[in-house]
Design an enzyme around this catalytic site. Sequence first.
Site, PDB file in Angstrom:
ATOM      1  N   ARG A  33    -108.332 100.911  23.845  1.00 60.90           N
ATOM      2  CA  ARG A  33    -106.783  99.520  22.970  1.00 60.90           C
ATOM      3  C   ARG A  33    -107.851  99.699  21.493  1.00 60.90           C
ATOM      4  O   ARG A  33    -108.488  98.766  21.671  1.00 60.90           O
ATOM      5  CB  ARG A  33    -106.186  99.253  24.004  1.00 60.90           C
ATOM      6  CG  ARG A  33    -105.429  99.254  24.281  1.00 60.90           C
ATOM      7  CD  ARG A  33    -104.080  99.402  24.625  1.00 60.90           C
ATOM      8  NE  ARG A  33    -103.424  99.894  25.414  1.00 60.90           N
ATOM      9  CZ  ARG A  33    -102.782 101.343  26.164  1.00 60.90           C
ATOM     10  NH1 ARG A  33    -103.878 102.547  25.569  1.00 60.90           N
ATOM     11  NH2 ARG A  33    -102.356 101.814  26.851  1.00 60.90           N
ATOM     12  N   HIS A  49    -104.493 108.350  18.778  1.00 57.96           N
ATOM     13  CA  HIS A  49    -103.402 107.461  19.844  1.00 57.96           C
ATOM     14  C   HIS A  49    -103.329 109.106  20.762  1.00 57.96           C
ATOM     15  O   HIS A  49    -102.347 108.427  21.743  1.00 57.96           O
ATOM     16  CB  HIS A  49    -102.460 106.826  20.263  1.00 57.96           C
ATOM     17  CG  HIS A  49    -102.166 105.804  21.468  1.00 57.96           C
ATOM     18  ND1 HIS A  49    -102.413 104.668  21.599  1.00 57.96           N
ATOM     19  CD2 HIS A  49    -103.094 106.218  22.534  1.00 57.96           C
ATOM     20  CE1 HIS A  49    -102.853 103.777  22.824  1.00 57.96           C
ATOM     21  NE2 HIS A  49    -102.605 105.230  23.770  1.00 57.96           N
TER      22      HIS A  49
END
Length: 312
Positions: free
Chosen positions: A227, A275
Site C-alpha cells: 500500500r 496498482h
Amino acid sequence: MDIIFYHPSFNSEYWINALRKAMPQVNVRAWTAGDNAPADYALVWHPPVEMLKGRKLKGVFALGAGVDAILGQLSANPGMLADDIPLFRLEDTGMGSQMQEYAVSQVLHWFRRFDDYQALKQQSRWQQLEEYAHGDFTVGILGAGVLGSKVAESLLPWGFPVRCWSRSRKSLPGVQSFAGPEELGDFLQGTRVLINLLPNTPETVGLINQSLLNQLADHSYVMNLARGVHVVEADLLAALESGKVKGAMLDVFSREPLPADNPLWAHPRVAMTPHIAAFTRPTEAIEFIGHTIGKLERGETVSGRVDRVRGY
Ligand SMILES: NC(=O)c1ccc[n+]([C@@H]2O[C@H](COP(=O)([O-])OP(=O)(O)OC[C@H]3O[C@@H](n4cnc5c(N)ncnc54)[C@H](O)[C@@H]3O)[C@@H](O)[C@H]2O)c1
Ligand SMILES: O=C(O)[C@H](O)CO
C-alpha cells in the site's frame, strides 16, 4: 442460501454467472441500493454502508487480499457490520504467482543493471558495466504472509540471499526470518532490495521512512507492492536524491490515481505501475469462497478470517 455481490468496478454479470455456475444451489444476486432482502453471505469490495448495515449475515468476503479499505469503513461507520459477523479476505487465489512475476522480473532488472544500461542508451553510450554479485544483492521482504512467502520462494532459485520480516518467526526453507520491531534493524542491515508486502495497519503506516531507508545497504532498491501509505514519499525521494536508494519500483501510492503533480512521475530512477501487481482472479477467488462457505456451513474451521483488531 442467498449471496449478495457488490464491487464498484468488476463486471458484476460475469461474477454473478460464474458464482451461479460454481454454486448452482445458491441464489446469487448483485446488490443494488434499496435491496434489504435477506442474505446469508456478502461478497464485497468498497461496499456502500447501507449494503451491510443491520444485516444478519453468516459471513462477508472481501474480494481482495488487503482489507484496509473495508476496515476503514467499519471504523468510520460503527455498526456497519456486527462484531460477530466474520470477515474473510482472499488468500492467494492467483495473486501469489502474479506477485512472483512482478518481483522476480524487477529484481533481475536491477541485478543485471538494465536500469543503468537504459540510462547509457539515452546518452548513446556503448559501455559494459561491472557485474553485480548475487551475494551483494540480498532481498529483504517486509511481510512474510501468503504473498510475501510466495515471493521469497520464487527468488531463491536465482541465487539471491533472501530474508523476510514479519510479526512472528517464519519457517521458510532457505529464507532468513526476522520477527518483530526488535529485529527490524538486523533485517534491514545488508538488505539491498527491499520488497514491501505488509498489510496496511496502524503499526505499518509510514514504516518505510528516512530512518528505515538509511539502514538499508548503500545503493539499495525499494519495491512497494503493498500500500502507498507504507512509504513516506518525501523520504523516498530524498533517499533517491542522496543515492542511498538507487531505484524504486512502485505499484501503489498514497493517493490513487497518483496526482499529475506528484514528483514521483518525473523522477528518472522511479518506475511505476498503476496498482496492477496482482489482480483478483475470478475463478480462483470463487473456488476459495465456495470452498470456505461449504466449510462454514459444515461447522469446520476455515482460513482467511480477518482479525479486525490486528487489522489484517
Ligand atoms: N499491489 C497489489 O496489486 C496487491 C495485491 C494483493 C495484495 N496487496 C497487498 O499485499 C498485502 C499482503 O497480502 P498477504 O495476503 O500476503 O497478507 P498476509 O496477511 O498473508 O501477510 C501479512 C504479513 O505481514 C506481516 N505483518 C503484519 N503486520 C506486521 C507488523 N506490524 N510487523 C511485522 N510484520 C507484520 C504478517 O506477519 C504477515 O507475515 C495486502 O495486505 C495488500 O495490501 C497488494
Ligand atoms: O489488496 C488487494 O487485493 C489488491 O491490492 C487489490 O486492491
